[in-house]
Scaffold this motif. Structure first.
Motif, PDB file in Angstrom:
ATOM      1  N   TRP A 282      -1.334   5.181  -1.801  1.00 13.04           N
ATOM      2  CA  TRP A 282      -2.704   4.745  -2.063  1.00 13.04           C
ATOM      3  C   TRP A 282      -3.658   5.941  -1.931  1.00 13.04           C
ATOM      4  CZ3 TRP A 282      -4.740   0.091  -3.560  1.00 13.04           C
ATOM      5  CH2 TRP A 282      -6.138  -0.012  -3.503  1.00 13.04           C
TER       6      TRP A 282
ATOM      7  N   SER B 198      -3.114  10.727  -0.036  1.00  8.62           N
ATOM      8  CA  SER B 198      -2.228   9.641  -0.445  1.00  8.62           C
ATOM      9  C   SER B 198      -1.542   9.057   0.784  1.00  8.62           C
ATOM     10  CB  SER B 198      -1.192  10.168  -1.441  1.00  8.62           C
ATOM     11  OG  SER B 198      -0.346   9.124  -1.893  1.00  8.62           O
TER      12      SER B 198
ATOM     13  N   THR C 268       0.708   5.753   2.676  1.00  4.30           N
ATOM     14  CA  THR C 268       1.596   4.599   2.543  1.00  4.30           C
ATOM     15  C   THR C 268       1.574   3.869   3.876  1.00  4.30           C
ATOM     16  OG1 THR C 268       2.975   5.673   0.884  1.00  4.30           O
ATOM     17  CG2 THR C 268       3.957   3.843   2.099  1.00  4.30           C
TER      18      THR C 268
ATOM     19  N   VAL D  86       0.869  -1.178   0.000  1.00  5.58           N
ATOM     20  CA  VAL D  86       0.000   0.000   0.000  1.00  5.58           C
ATOM     21  C   VAL D  86       0.906   1.228   0.000  1.00  5.58           C
ATOM     22  CG1 VAL D  86      -1.872   1.186   1.190  1.00  5.58           C
ATOM     23  CG2 VAL D  86      -1.727  -1.310   1.292  1.00  5.58           C
TER      24      VAL D  86
END
Length: 222
Positions: free
Chosen positions: A86, A96, A98, A83
Motif C-alpha cells: 500500500w 510501501s 504491507t 493491505v
C-alpha cells in the motif's frame, strides 16, 4: 492470563516475546505443564516449553491466524481485502507498507540493510502515529537475506526502537510471503536474537519458536 503495558502506559494487547516469557516462567516455577495456554487479551495462544539449561528454555507458540483485512488490523481504508504494498504518504514521502494483525496492528516495509536503522528512526514514529492507523501501529523494517532468512528492525508502538518482537517477526514473515519475497518457513534475525517462523497457508496459524532466559528474579512487597 497476561496483560501487557507499554512504557508509555498504553495497553499492548499482545507480545509474542511476552507470551514466551510468561510461559517459560510459569513452567520454571512448576505452575503449569510444558504444554499449556497463555491468554493475552486477543485470545488464547497455545505454547510448549522445553528446558535447555538451568535458566534457559525454548518455547514454541501458536500465535493464531494473521488478520489480513483492513478491519482486522485496523487500517482506515475501504474497498480492498488486504493491505499489500500500500502506498502510504508519510509527510510527503511515499512508502510501501504491507499490514496485518497478530492480535495487535503491524505495518512492514522493505529496506536495504544499510538503510534500515536510519529508516526505522526517521519513519517509525511517523508511521506508528499515522492517521490511517486508528490504534497506532507497530512498524517492521525488513531486509530479506534469502528465501528463508529475514533481518528485521522494530519500531514498537508505545516503545520506540526495540531489540526484538515476536509479533513483529511474525508480521515480517506475513509481509514477505504476501509480497513474494520469502518462503513460508524462515529464520528472523532480530538485533536481540533469532526466531523461527512458519505459516503453512494464508488461513493457517503462524507458528513461532524462540528462546527465553531468566536473567534475574525479585520479590514484590506491598
Amino acid at each position: 492470563r497476561m496483560k501487557l503495558l507499554n512504557p508509555d502506559g498504553s495497553h499492548g494487547e499482545i507480545s509474542g516475546n511476552g507470551v514466551r516469557c510468561v510461559a517459560a516462567w510459569a513452567f520454571s516455577k512448576g505452575l503449569l505443564k510444558a504444554a499449556h495456554t497463555v491468554w493475552p487479551p486477543p485470545g488464547p495462544r497455545p505454547v510448549e516449553v522445553a528446558r535447555t539449561g538451568p535458566a534457559s528454555f525454548l518455547v514454541s507458540t501458536n500465535l493464531g491466524v494473521p488478520g489480513l483485512s483492513p478491519t482486522a488490523i485496523p487500517f482506515a481504508v475501504s474497498g480492498v481485502d488486504r493491505v499489500v504494498d500500500w502506498p502510504l504518504d508519510v509527510d510527503g514521502e511515499t512508502v510501501s507498507i504491507t499490514c496485518c494483525s497478530m492480535g495487535n496492528p503491524h505495518a512492514a516495509l522493505f529496506v536495504p540493510d544499510s538503510e534500515a536503522d536510519a529508516a526505522m528512526r526517521r519513519l517509525g514514529p511517523k508511521i506508528e502515529n499515522h492517521p490511517l492507523f486508528p490504534n497506532r501501529t507497530n512498524v517492521e523494517f525488513v531486509t530479506p537475506l534469502s528465501r528463508s532468512e529475514l533481518k528485521v528492525r522494530f519500531w514498537e508502538r508505545g516503545v520506540g526502537p526495540t531489540l526484538a518482537s515476536g509479533t513483529g517477526s511474525a508480521s515480517a514473515l506475513v509481509a514477505s510471503v504476501l509480497t513474494g519475497r520469502a518462503d513460508r518457513e524462515v529464520t528472523v534475525h532480530c538485533p536481540g536474537g533469532d526466531l523461527r517462523e512458519s505459516w503453512a497457508d494464508d488461513s493457517a496459524p503462524l507458528l513461532q519458536e524462540g528462546p527465553v532466559e531468566i536473567v534475574f528474579e525479585g520479590d514484590w512487597f506491598d
